[in-house]
Design an enzyme around this catalytic site. Structure first.
Site, PDB file in Angstrom:
ATOM      1  N   GLY A  26       0.837  -1.194   0.000  1.00  0.00           N
ATOM      2  CA  GLY A  26       0.000   0.000   0.000  1.00  0.00           C
ATOM      3  C   GLY A  26       0.870   1.241   0.000  1.00  0.00           C
ATOM      4  N   GLY A  27       0.320   2.306   0.553  1.00  0.00           N
ATOM      5  CA  GLY A  27       1.050   3.576   0.593  1.00  0.00           C
ATOM      6  C   GLY A  27       2.369   3.464   1.332  1.00  0.00           C
ATOM      7  N   GLY A  67      25.108  11.367 -30.392  1.00  0.00           N
ATOM      8  CA  GLY A  67      24.624  12.070 -29.207  1.00  0.00           C
ATOM      9  C   GLY A  67      25.098  11.402 -27.932  1.00  0.00           C
ATOM     10  N   ALA A  68      25.285  10.083 -27.996  1.00  0.00           N
ATOM     11  CA  ALA A  68      25.711   9.363 -26.798  1.00  0.00           C
ATOM     12  C   ALA A  68      27.113   9.807 -26.371  1.00  0.00           C
ATOM     13  CB  ALA A  68      25.671   7.861 -27.051  1.00  0.00           C
TER      14      ALA A  68
HETATM   15  C1  HXC Z   1      -2.763  -4.387  12.643  1.00  0.00           C
HETATM   16  C2  HXC Z   1      -1.849  -6.270  11.795  1.00  0.00           C
HETATM   17  C3  HXC Z   1      -1.714  -5.657  10.532  1.00  0.00           C
HETATM   18  C4  HXC Z   1      -2.168  -4.331  10.375  1.00  0.00           C
HETATM   19  C5  HXC Z   1      -0.929  -7.643  10.385  1.00  0.00           C
HETATM   20  N1  HXC Z   1      -1.348  -7.500  11.638  1.00  0.00           N
HETATM   21  N2  HXC Z   1      -1.166  -6.544   9.672  1.00  0.00           N
HETATM   22  N3  HXC Z   1      -2.359  -5.619  12.844  1.00  0.00           N
HETATM   23  N4  HXC Z   1      -2.691  -3.733  11.478  1.00  0.00           N
HETATM   24  N5  HXC Z   1      -2.058  -3.686   9.246  1.00  0.00           N
HETATM   25  C6  HXC Z   1      -1.252  -8.473  12.726  1.00  0.00           C
HETATM   26  C7  HXC Z   1      -2.146  -9.676  12.531  1.00  0.00           C
HETATM   27  O1  HXC Z   1      -3.404  -9.393  13.059  1.00  0.00           O
HETATM   28  C8  HXC Z   1      -1.399 -10.732  13.323  1.00  0.00           C
HETATM   29  O2  HXC Z   1      -1.660 -10.547  14.676  1.00  0.00           O
HETATM   30  C9  HXC Z   1       0.042 -10.376  13.112  1.00  0.00           C
HETATM   31  O3  HXC Z   1       0.055  -9.010  12.686  1.00  0.00           O
HETATM   32  C10 HXC Z   1       0.700 -11.208  12.019  1.00  0.00           C
HETATM   33  O4  HXC Z   1      -0.132 -11.199  10.867  1.00  0.00           O
HETATM   34  P1  HXC Z   1      -0.475 -12.528  10.073  1.00  0.00           P
HETATM   35  O5  HXC Z   1      -1.585 -12.169   9.148  1.00  0.00           O
HETATM   36  O6  HXC Z   1      -0.675 -13.661  11.003  1.00  0.00           O
HETATM   37  O7  HXC Z   1       0.888 -12.780   9.310  1.00  0.00           O
HETATM   38  P2  HXC Z   1       1.116 -13.306   7.844  1.00  0.00           P
HETATM   39  O8  HXC Z   1       0.262 -14.479   7.585  1.00  0.00           O
HETATM   40  O9  HXC Z   1       2.585 -13.444   7.704  1.00  0.00           O
HETATM   41  O10 HXC Z   1       0.588 -12.130   6.888  1.00  0.00           O
HETATM   42  C11 HXC Z   1       1.235 -10.883   6.920  1.00  0.00           C
HETATM   43  C12 HXC Z   1       0.416  -9.872   6.104  1.00  0.00           C
HETATM   44  C13 HXC Z   1      -1.073  -9.897   6.586  1.00  0.00           C
HETATM   45  C14 HXC Z   1       0.482 -10.252   4.617  1.00  0.00           C
HETATM   46  C15 HXC Z   1       1.062  -8.514   6.275  1.00  0.00           C
HETATM   47  O11 HXC Z   1      -1.085  -9.767   8.012  1.00  0.00           O
HETATM   48  C16 HXC Z   1      -1.874  -8.787   6.026  1.00  0.00           C
HETATM   49  O12 HXC Z   1      -2.363  -8.856   4.879  1.00  0.00           O
HETATM   50  N6  HXC Z   1      -2.102  -7.732   6.833  1.00  0.00           N
HETATM   51  C17 HXC Z   1      -2.911  -6.608   6.439  1.00  0.00           C
HETATM   52  C18 HXC Z   1      -2.173  -5.772   5.496  1.00  0.00           C
HETATM   53  C19 HXC Z   1      -2.933  -4.535   5.131  1.00  0.00           C
HETATM   54  O13 HXC Z   1      -4.002  -4.600   4.469  1.00  0.00           O
HETATM   55  N7  HXC Z   1      -2.453  -3.414   5.659  1.00  0.00           N
HETATM   56  C20 HXC Z   1      -3.052  -2.151   5.380  1.00  0.00           C
HETATM   57  C21 HXC Z   1      -2.483  -1.778   4.015  1.00  0.00           C
HETATM   58  S1  HXC Z   1      -2.920  -0.226   3.530  1.00  0.00           S
HETATM   59  P3  HXC Z   1      -1.570 -11.749  15.743  1.00  0.00           P
HETATM   60  O14 HXC Z   1      -2.048 -11.153  17.008  1.00  0.00           O
HETATM   61  O15 HXC Z   1      -2.431 -12.845  15.211  1.00  0.00           O
HETATM   62  O16 HXC Z   1      -0.123 -12.138  15.796  1.00  0.00           O
HETATM   63  C22 HXC Z   1      -1.717   0.667   4.135  1.00  0.00           C
HETATM   64  C23 HXC Z   1      -1.935   2.067   3.831  1.00  0.00           C
HETATM   65  C24 HXC Z   1      -0.729   2.868   4.111  1.00  0.00           C
HETATM   66  O17 HXC Z   1      -0.813   0.254   4.718  1.00  0.00           O
HETATM   67  C25 HXC Z   1      -1.044   4.230   3.618  1.00  0.00           C
HETATM   68  C26 HXC Z   1       0.063   5.150   3.742  1.00  0.00           C
HETATM   69  C27 HXC Z   1      -0.256   6.435   3.079  1.00  0.00           C
END
Ligand code: HXC
Length: 510
Positions: A169-170, A404-405
């Protein structure tokens, strides 16, 4: 006193445990080190000073008040790499997936501000699920604070990002605005939208690895500058790169003692260029032969390898090298190579790193793909970057410098300071064959005549002396003495001063 000491030890131990042993084991099972283990590898033994170890998030939604791990998913502070200071942050995937909360961002911003204030580089180790979902817009605000600082720090301190897990994402835009991005094969990913969103929106089915793995970003997109086998290798290589870089735009390049004499001759260079101008050779051999101890740190080695960019040392000082690679696409300039080298040249110029340009270029790559892709604008990036650079610039033409290069590749006309050519250099508008076919089109059905015209043209232009007669080349040098010549030139150029017109900023064709 004993009690408070015990409490401190207890608090530290708890903070060091991050998200707990089970999650640490999970991290290890994926072949990844923890945030703290990574810092242990990156920094000199015992040099790490941690800040904000006890900082916790302030979120009260979704029951978050019940779970406030100290440190809030990022380890920050400073340490040294081979004795030179560096600020660091290392995201801890074991705490809420390394996700970025408002307080997590505040910790990163604190070390960024100190790094700029003190003129010390920043290295970020990224391993994060992105915005802390429970915090919503507070997290987005935190990201934007980091982005703003990335821009303020650009050109002031070197910023290095190592992506060692998810970065989506961002969140990708912080690494994207730093000077270098390194990735770890198989365990790191970067994308603006992940495979699920891609499938929903475009119907494309793609794995995370194909979409944004280290291979994709070092070979196809050029988002990343290097891919490494595992966390250890990535961190060792970052240490190696760090040794070449100045601490800030206020400091000189670092000096490393060497026993490699500046006047060492390389006889192999006398036979490096084949006598047949259509035969390739490996420009890396020239770079290794010229560099102190043959040490070359290459940037973006798997992308646009028709141009080579990287760091060497000459007489102990860091030098940025840009070199055409005749082994790939005959060393032609194209969109990708121009973009790659332009960014490299601009980094060097921003941080007072002198530039050595090794030239063997038959021109720009022809074709609709290049023209439709905007080679005019992209090629101009490299021309612009060399022309605006005020650091010491030394150029050596080994063989072809056509059209040119020739002008683009740090020629005298765009203010290189010293321009050398090997006796094998051919500086001309184009190759002899192409030139005679245009000039003597009416004789094309007479191969003998054309062959004679071609050899006449070669005799007249396929040498460095016409350019040398005009002063475009300062000296035609023996290949084996190249190291001595350029070391002496760079030594002299240390006192170079160049004044440019005042302006807010230039307008490089982006
Ligand atoms: C809070 C999060 C989290 C998040 C993961 N966790 N991402 N908690 N906010 N964004 C937590 C999970 O709940 C989990 O907690 C632990 O981290 C590990 O995650 P898992 O899913 O078990 O790990 P894995 O299977 O390795 O997958 C990793 C992952 C997945 C691919 C990153 O967690 C995921 O898709 N997370 C969401 C990603 C996402 O959509 N983020 C927002 C993106 S938008 P526990 O307690 O079970 O250990 C963004 C915008 C930024 O970032 C903008 C900036 C301008």
């Amino acid at each position: 006193m004993t009690n408070v000491l015990a409490e401190l030890a207890e608090r530290r131990a708890q903070a060091r445990l991050g998200g707990g042993q089970a999650r640490i084991d999970k991290q290890h099972a994926k072949g990844k080190l923890t945030a703290r283990e990574r810092l242990d590898v990156l920094l000199d033994d015992g040099s790490f000073e941690e800040y904000d170890m006890y900082k916790t998030h302030r979120c009260t939604d979704f029951g978050m008040q019940e779970n406030r791990p100290p440190g809030d998913g990022v380890v920050t502070g400073w340490g040294t790499i081979n004795g030179r200071q560096v600020y660091v942050f290392s995201q801890d995937f074991t705490v809420f997936g390394g996700s970025l909360s408002e307080t997590h961002a505040e910790k990163i911003c604190k070390v960024m501000d100190l790094a700029v204030q003190n003129g010390v580089p920043l290295i970020g180790l990224n391993d994060s699920g992105g915005a802390r979902i429970q915090e919503g817009v507070a997290s987005l605000g935190g990201y934007a604070e980091v982005f703003w600082r990335n821009v303020q720090a650009s050109g002031v301190i070197p910023q290095i990002s190592v992506v060692m897990g998810p970065c989506a994402g961002g969140a990708v835009y912080s690494p994207a605005m730093t000077d270098f991005i390194f990735m770890v094969k198989d365990t790191s990913h970067m994308f603006v939208t992940g495979p699920d969103v891609v499938k929903t929106v475009t119907n494309e089915i793609v794995s995370a690895e194909e979409l944004g793995g280290a291979g994709t970003h070092t070979k196809t997109s050029s988002v990343a500058d290097g891919a490494f086998e595992n966390d250890m290798e990535a961190l060792f290589e970052v240490r190696r790169l760090f040794d070449f870089l100045p601490l800030s735009n206020r400091s000189e390049v670092p000096q490393r003692n060497t026993n490699d004499r500046y006047d060492r001759q390389s006889l192999a260079l006398d036979t490096l260029v084949p006598s047949d101008p259509t035969k390739p050779y490996d420009m890396k051999e020239a770079i290794h032969a010229i560099a102190d101890d043959g040490d070359f740190f290459e940037i973006q080695k798997d992308f646009a390898s028709n141009i080579l960019c990287g760091y060497i040392r000459l007489n102990g000082d860091t030098i940025g090298v840009v070199a055409n690679q005749p082994k790939v696409l005959a060393g032609c300039l194209d969109i990708n190579s121009a973009r790659k080298a332009a960014r490299f040249v601009r980094f060097c110029d921003a941080f007072n790193i002198p530039l050595l340009t090794l030239v063997d270029v038959p021109g720009f790559l022809p074709g609709t793909a290049q023209e439709y892709g905007g080679i005019i604008k992209h090629g101009a990036k490299l021309l612009f970057a060399f022309a605006e650079a005020t650091v010491p610039k030394v150029t050596v033409i080994l063989r072809k410098a056509y059209g040119g290069a020739y002008d683009v590749m740090s020629s005298k006309h765009i203010r290189a300071d010293v321009n050398y050519a090997w006796p094998s250099a051919e500086i001309a508008v184009m190759g002899a064959k192409g030139a005679t076919e245009i000039l003597y089109r009416s004789e094309l059905d007479n191969p003998e005549k054309i062959a004679k015209r071609t050899s006449d043209y070669e005799e007249r232009f396929a040498n460095p002396f016409i350019a040398a007669q005009r002063g475009f080349i300062d000296e035609v040098i023996q290949p084996h003495s190249t190291r001595r010549r350029i070391c002496r030139s760079f030594e002299l150029l240390k006192s170079k001063q160049e004044v440019r017109p005042t302006r807010k900023h230039d307008n490089i064709p982006l």
